[in-house]
Design a protein around this motif. Structure first.
Motif, short mmCIF file in Angstrom:
data_model
loop_
_atom_site.label_atom_id
_atom_site.label_comp_id
_atom_site.label_asym_id
_atom_site.label_seq_id
_atom_site.Cartn_x
_atom_site.Cartn_y
_atom_site.Cartn_z
N TRP A 83 -63.83 12.80 53.30
CA TRP A 83 -63.57 11.56 54.02
C TRP A 83 -64.72 11.22 54.96
CZ3 TRP A 83 -60.87 7.25 54.42
CH2 TRP A 83 -60.78 6.61 55.65
N ALA A 112 -51.93 4.66 55.82
CA ALA A 112 -52.52 4.21 54.56
C ALA A 112 -53.72 5.07 54.15
CB ALA A 112 -52.94 2.75 54.65
N ASN A 113 -54.62 5.36 55.07
CA ASN A 113 -55.79 6.16 54.73
C ASN A 113 -55.41 7.59 54.37
OD1 ASN A 113 -57.67 4.11 55.09
ND2 ASN A 113 -57.83 4.51 57.28
N PHE A 126 -57.73 10.73 59.68
CA PHE A 126 -57.71 9.61 58.74
C PHE A 126 -57.24 8.31 59.39
CE2 PHE A 126 -57.31 13.27 55.88
CZ PHE A 126 -58.35 12.98 55.00
N ASP A 127 -56.22 8.38 60.24
CA ASP A 127 -55.56 7.16 60.72
C ASP A 127 -55.51 7.00 62.23
OD1 ASP A 127 -54.83 5.88 58.27
OD2 ASP A 127 -53.42 7.50 57.95
N GLU A 136 -53.92 7.64 50.90
CA GLU A 136 -54.91 7.45 49.85
C GLU A 136 -55.88 8.64 49.73
OE1 GLU A 136 -58.27 4.21 48.46
OE2 GLU A 136 -56.79 3.66 49.98
N TYR A 137 -56.32 9.19 50.85
CA TYR A 137 -57.38 10.20 50.81
C TYR A 137 -56.94 11.60 51.23
CZ TYR A 137 -60.28 6.05 50.56
OH TYR A 137 -60.84 4.85 50.19
#
Length: 135
Positions: free
Chosen positions: A130, A3-4, A70-71, A7-8
């Motif tokens: 981020w 998800a991150n 990110f994840d 999105e980013y």
């Protein structure tokens, strides 16, 4: 799980990194198979192009680090597995259906240079954003 990153992160960065790393491995393999360099284009034989191939090899691992940033670690490992297997299959299929013409291989090899630049710049920029170092 991703998800991150969705999105980013930057999908263009991942695509360019996968293209550059698969083509670099393919070029290195072809040069190894052709020790007298009679069947590879002159561009591939040039010593400066070796630097381009060396710059593209770390992109294979950088994809996992980038997604993992990110994840998390396991998302990075899973993304790396998916990208290595899926990306190699897709690139092999795509290269097999492209019509053969005299400069095809050299043209595809030249596309590595902007792909490397795009992959590194976009991934580093979105990673720094981020982490909060860029506003």
């Amino acid at each position: 799980m991703f998800a991150n990153f969705i999105e980013y992160g930057s999908f263009l960065s991942i695509f360019c990194a996968e293209y550059a790393s698969v083509m670099a491995v393919r070029i290195a393999n072809d040069v190894r198979k052709d020790p007298y360099l009679m069947h590879t284009p002159g561009l591939i034989r040039h010593p400066l192009f070796t630097i381009v191939v060396i710059l593209a090899i770390p992109l294979s691992i950088w994809q996992a680090v980038y997604v993992g940033l990110f994840d998390g670690f396991w998302a990075g490992v899973l993304a790396w597995l998916i990208l290595q297997v899926g990306g190699s299959l897709v690139m092999s299929f795509a290269l097999s259906i492209i019509p053969a013409f005299a400069g095809r291989y050299a043209l595809l090899a030249l596309l590595i240079i902007p792909a490397i630049a795009i992959a590194y710049v976009l991934s580093i920029h979105s990673s720094l954003s981020w982490l909060g170092y860029l506003s």
